[in-house]
Structure formats: C-alpha cells, structure tokens
Design a protein around this motif. Sequence first.
Motif, PDB file in Angstrom:
ATOM      1  N   LYS A  25      32.866  47.276  45.165  1.00 53.07           N
ATOM      2  CA  LYS A  25      32.337  46.773  43.889  1.00 53.07           C
ATOM      3  C   LYS A  25      33.299  47.084  42.756  1.00 53.07           C
ATOM      4  N   ASN A  26      33.826  48.295  42.734  1.00 52.23           N
ATOM      5  CA  ASN A  26      34.752  48.677  41.669  1.00 52.23           C
ATOM      6  C   ASN A  26      36.055  47.892  41.760  1.00 52.23           C
ATOM      7  N   ILE A  27      36.537  47.684  42.987  1.00 47.84           N
ATOM      8  CA  ILE A  27      37.768  46.914  43.159  1.00 47.84           C
ATOM      9  C   ILE A  27      37.575  45.482  42.665  1.00 47.84           C
ATOM     10  N   ILE A  28      36.456  44.860  43.026  1.00 44.35           N
ATOM     11  CA  ILE A  28      36.176  43.499  42.573  1.00 44.35           C
ATOM     12  C   ILE A  28      36.069  43.463  41.042  1.00 44.35           C
ATOM     13  N   SER A  29      35.329  44.412  40.473  1.00 51.07           N
ATOM     14  CA  SER A  29      35.149  44.443  39.019  1.00 51.07           C
ATOM     15  C   SER A  29      36.479  44.585  38.295  1.00 51.07           C
TER      16      SER A  29
END
Length: 271
Positions: A25-29
């Motif tokens: 999720k953090n990588i996508i964000s």
Amino acid sequence: MNTRRDIDVDRLIRDALQVPDERSKNIISCRYCLGVPEKRTLADLGNEYNLTRERVRQIEAAALTAIRKRLEADAELIKLTELIRSYLDDVGNLRRADSIARDLAVLLKKNSGSEGERELYHKLHFLARVMGEPTITEANEEWHPYWYNNEEAHATARNLVSHLLKFKEQDFDKFLRTATSKFNLQESTIVNHVSVSKRFMIGPYGDMGTDNWPAVNPKTVRDKAHLVLVKEEKPLHFREIAELVNKISVKERAPATVHNELIKDPRFVLV
C-alpha cells in the motif's frame, strides 16, 4: 458525457488502496503520489525497505494486478474508462497530461486550479494504470508526459514533431497548411499533437513554433528587440524598446545595454 460526471474518483482510490499488505500500500501510494507530498522513485523506496529497485517494481506490479482483479467489475471504474476513452477519441486519440488534468477536472466537476488538477491527475494516472489503458508515456528530456489510446495517433504525433523541427521557414501558419495536407488532419489536432514535444513552444506574443525560432523563443537582447519592433510595427525610442524587451525577459536589461546591442546589429536603423 453528462451522465458520466457523477463518477466518485475518491471512492475508487479508497477502494483501490484497501490492500492488506501495508508495504504494498505504501509503495503504491508513494509511486503514484496518492496522499503523499511527492512521488518517490523505485530506488528511494528500495533504500527504505532494503530492497532492490527491481523488487520494488515487482511489488508495485503485483499490487496493481491484484487491484485490477478486485475492481475490474466496478461500475464507476468502467464508466471512468469509457469517459477517458471517449475523451481521447474527441481530441485525436492523444493528449498532454497537464491538459488531461484540466479537461477532466471540468468533466468530473472537480476543483479547478493547479493544485486540484495536479491531485486529480495523480489519481487518474493511478486508475489508468489499474485499468491498463490508455497508454501513458512518461516525461523525458524530449517529451512531456502524455496519454494515447491509438498507436497510429502516437506515431503521427512523433512524425508531426519531426516535420515541425525540419520546417525551415519558421512560420507556423505555413507549417499548419503543409501539415494539414500531408497528414490529413485538422489544425487543432496538429497543434494538440505537436504540443507533446518539449521543443514546441508558444512565444511571448503568442507565436507558435519550436524553441530555436527567434520569434517563439528569442534568447538574445537583439532578437528580443527585433521581435518587439516587428510586433509594434512602428519606430521606437531605445528606452521604449528596452522597456518592452524587459517585459518578455527574465533578466532585466538597462536601456544603455539595449542601445549598445542595437547599434551592433544591421537589422536596426538608428535615426
């Protein structure tokens, strides 16, 4: 298109980011600048998680695939896909990214202004990656970021830019006339297509052309002085010329400096 304007882009983003893996999720964000101050690189995220760039790219790709499978039947995402497809069809199947943000902000009834458009663009960019269409070309030294949904339009845009860069007459109206005939396109489509090139510019008086045309991108004091005299269409005192030159310059020049440049250039007649 009126029936498509009620698409809740924010809800789509929230649902897309319902990823159980916090790292993904953090990588996508961070990769798509969703709720974070700025987009981060693969290398930067790799350093944070002690991973190689390739491994971060793999995690990003896997997360996008999982999100696509989860949302592919979402009615609003389907409507958004159709809206973007229809929009691109209407503008010649290709559009610069900043223009997309501005235009779709209107269609989706989102807040206007650079900040609102930039935030919307990041969201649309992400959702386009999720949908797998249209094709998104990232920025580089030669090109602005742009989207297209037709390979022929993509090739035509590249050919139009090549034709413009080779055009020797430095007259954009003449270029449009030749390009309209050569490529069988409307003038508005031609302007839209060549605008994806960073070599294409609009000058201080609205002239269009390439960055090496003096009327479009005057670099020297002499070229700027020549341009303002051409546009004014009358003789001017050198102080008036200096004032006009400074209006189209980043760096201000003293009237004496402008005068010295004028007397060195045979294009000018001092009386």
